[in-house]
Design an enzyme around this catalytic site. Sequence first.
Site, PDB file in Angstrom:
ATOM      1  N   ASP A   1      76.973 -13.140  79.458  1.00  9.17           N
ATOM      2  CA  ASP A   1      75.531 -13.210  79.243  1.00  9.17           C
ATOM      3  C   ASP A   1      75.194 -13.309  77.742  1.00  9.17           C
ATOM      4  O   ASP A   1      75.734 -12.549  76.928  1.00  9.17           O
ATOM      5  CB  ASP A   1      74.914 -11.939  79.835  1.00  9.17           C
ATOM      6  CG  ASP A   1      73.409 -11.971  79.878  1.00  9.17           C
ATOM      7  OD1 ASP A   1      72.867 -12.800  80.627  1.00  9.17           O
ATOM      8  OD2 ASP A   1      72.774 -11.164  79.172  1.00  9.17           O
TER       9      ASP A   1
ATOM     10  N   GLU B   1      77.111 -17.915  78.198  1.00 10.76           N
ATOM     11  CA  GLU B   1      75.724 -18.339  78.101  1.00 10.76           C
ATOM     12  C   GLU B   1      75.403 -18.447  76.619  1.00 10.76           C
ATOM     13  O   GLU B   1      75.213 -17.440  75.939  1.00 10.76           O
ATOM     14  CB  GLU B   1      74.784 -17.349  78.779  1.00 10.76           C
ATOM     15  CG  GLU B   1      73.366 -17.893  78.800  1.00 10.76           C
ATOM     16  CD  GLU B   1      72.311 -16.867  79.193  1.00 10.76           C
ATOM     17  OE1 GLU B   1      71.263 -17.279  79.674  1.00 10.76           O
ATOM     18  OE2 GLU B   1      72.532 -15.664  79.014  1.00 10.76           O
TER      19      GLU B   1
ATOM     20  N   ASP C   1      79.533 -11.468  86.158  1.00 10.91           N
ATOM     21  CA  ASP C   1      78.571 -11.685  85.089  1.00 10.91           C
ATOM     22  C   ASP C   1      78.627 -10.466  84.167  1.00 10.91           C
ATOM     23  O   ASP C   1      78.192  -9.379  84.531  1.00 10.91           O
ATOM     24  CB  ASP C   1      77.179 -11.822  85.738  1.00 10.91           C
ATOM     25  CG  ASP C   1      76.192 -12.570  84.884  1.00 10.91           C
ATOM     26  OD1 ASP C   1      76.265 -12.448  83.650  1.00 10.91           O
ATOM     27  OD2 ASP C   1      75.339 -13.259  85.465  1.00 10.91           O
TER      28      ASP C   1
ATOM     29  N   HIS D   1      69.038 -18.527  87.998  1.00 12.91           N
ATOM     30  CA  HIS D   1      68.129 -17.424  88.328  1.00 12.91           C
ATOM     31  C   HIS D   1      67.069 -17.192  87.250  1.00 12.91           C
ATOM     32  O   HIS D   1      66.302 -16.238  87.359  1.00 12.91           O
ATOM     33  CB  HIS D   1      68.952 -16.156  88.528  1.00 12.91           C
ATOM     34  CG  HIS D   1      69.606 -15.715  87.252  1.00 12.91           C
ATOM     35  ND1 HIS D   1      70.566 -16.477  86.604  1.00 12.91           N
ATOM     36  CD2 HIS D   1      69.405 -14.643  86.469  1.00 12.91           C
ATOM     37  CE1 HIS D   1      70.921 -15.875  85.494  1.00 12.91           C
ATOM     38  NE2 HIS D   1      70.237 -14.746  85.390  1.00 12.91           N
ATOM     39  N   ASP D   2      67.052 -18.021  86.208  1.00 13.59           N
ATOM     40  CA  ASP D   2      66.087 -17.836  85.118  1.00 13.59           C
ATOM     41  C   ASP D   2      65.066 -18.970  85.034  1.00 13.59           C
ATOM     42  O   ASP D   2      64.146 -18.898  84.218  1.00 13.59           O
ATOM     43  CB  ASP D   2      66.808 -17.784  83.761  1.00 13.59           C
ATOM     44  CG  ASP D   2      67.615 -16.507  83.581  1.00 13.59           C
ATOM     45  OD1 ASP D   2      67.241 -15.481  84.163  1.00 13.59           O
ATOM     46  OD2 ASP D   2      68.629 -16.562  82.859  1.00 13.59           O
TER      47      ASP D   2
HETATM   48  C1  NOJ Z   1      70.246 -14.091  80.378  1.00 17.24           C
HETATM   49  C2  NOJ Z   1      70.217 -13.850  81.846  1.00 17.24           C
HETATM   50  O1  NOJ Z   1      70.501 -15.023  82.523  1.00 17.24           O
HETATM   51  C3  NOJ Z   1      68.847 -13.297  82.163  1.00 17.24           C
HETATM   52  O2  NOJ Z   1      68.616 -13.199  83.535  1.00 17.24           O
HETATM   53  C4  NOJ Z   1      68.720 -11.966  81.491  1.00 17.24           C
HETATM   54  O3  NOJ Z   1      67.411 -11.475  81.700  1.00 17.24           O
HETATM   55  C5  NOJ Z   1      68.982 -12.066  80.002  1.00 17.24           C
HETATM   56  N1  NOJ Z   1      70.142 -12.838  79.693  1.00 17.24           N
HETATM   57  C6  NOJ Z   1      69.164 -10.700  79.403  1.00 17.24           C
HETATM   58  O4  NOJ Z   1      70.375 -10.159  79.846  1.00 17.24           O
END
Ligand code: NOJ
Length: 501
Positions: A199, A254, A96, A316-317
């Site tokens: 990311d 992402e 990541d 995870h978000d």
């Molecule tokens: C997306 C990630 O999935 C998340 O966990 C993170 O807090 C933010 N980007 C900032 O890097």
Amino acid sequence: MKWWHEAVFYQIYPRSFFDANGDGVGDIEGIRTQLDYLTWLGVDALWISPIFPSPMADFGYDVSDYCNVDPVFGTLEDFDRLLSEAHDRGLRVILDWVPNHTSQEHPWFRDARSSQDSEHRDWYIWRDARSDGSLPNNWLSSWNNEPDWTFDEGSGQYYLHCFLPEQPDLNWANVRVREAMADTLRFWLDRGIDGFRMDVIHLVGKDPDLPNDPDDLLFVGHVPLNDVPVTHDYLRELRRVLEEYPDDRMSVGEVYLLDPEAVATYYGDQDELDLSFNFLSLLTPWRAEAWRDLITRTENAHLNVDAWPTWVLSNHDNQRVASRLGGDPVKIRSSAILLLTLRGTPFMYQGEELGLLNGEIPEDRVVDPGSRDGCRTPMPWTSDYPHGWWGEPWLPFAADSVGYSVETQIDDDESYLHFFRSVLALRRSQPALRRGTFENLNVESHVLRFDRCAGGDVVSVWVNFGREACAIDMQGRSILLRSGGAIDEALLAPGEAVVVA
Ligand code: NOJ
């Protein structure tokens, strides 16, 4: 087709996966120890959330050194061993990579803030207040609607951070930033990594004028609004870095734009991202018309630019899919069928194979500034507390970790774990599911029905989102898998999904 088109990815959130050294936080050795579990389960590739040195203001998404491993996760040697043992088992591994921002503790930012004339000043995005003394623009954080600007007393200007103040945004308009970041990719590519999850990659390009966001959209924060052409130039540069290496190294970006049409543009002309996340699936309610609409939009948007979609139900978000489905066992199994039979590359999240629910986090255990602890609770490995950990881990376990544990479920043929494993095995055995075309067929309005076709084989999928049963048109074929118990073989129960061939 490249390997990542047919692969099933499994996301590991390393802090919560498996703890080999007993400090209450999962680690790289812990992942290595569980490689046999992952191959038994039947996934093809691992995405490991950040393992780089970090002050952990955002649990690793605030990187202070892109070319090392944080001691809490182990060492570079541990990483090399993990990668080599994963490869021995035919598992690919992607890391990541967090290109939009560093930690405020990164040496680049420490130097940048040391003075307005410092060598790295222009590696970040600095602005003076506007003439009326207000902030440089109206951008807000998508987490807490706080301003994206923090005043640096020492050097007398504001710096931009689209997330926490501890995560200053890099200035990708500066070619030296892009070169330095490309070198961080090469560092891991040289070690044999198979690719990167990038990311918030859609955020790296910024309109140089940093124009205000529209007032009526301020509530979403700036991140899902940032969609500027120059990012595509940067992505083409990154693609060329990956192409310096043999063996098909890949990227999955992402692209947090909540719009399949916009997401599809980030594949470019097959010269930008290899894959891009399409996050609307995390927000789509469990209703036939909502899913039909999302699938149709996604299919059309990707077919138009010859891009391969991705599908995701948990990460995870976001709240875990099992919780979004109210813990309903039939629907949870149906969600596994849907995720693994749509056209595209599926990404599953650790614990999804156990039907794991979000954890309830007592106030005194909350650690995440973005309120996401509930989906990051530790994997329950053994039935008895502390479930294969050494004591109470960094976050509490989710409820009923006895029933949801790997150990309990491995012994139960009817468990989520065995079901997930069967869907993965079915997908592996059916080329039509891995790479076939997709055709949506209209049946009853509460039912989603589609065919996947390859080389003359047709695999059909029905998902019943409604409260009424529906007849399955078997056409002389048989049921390969179903998510509920059959009352009548050719009847799809409420909530149920079936695969027929
Ligand atoms: C997306 C990630 O999935 C998340 O966990 C993170 O807090 C933010 N980007 C900032 O890097």
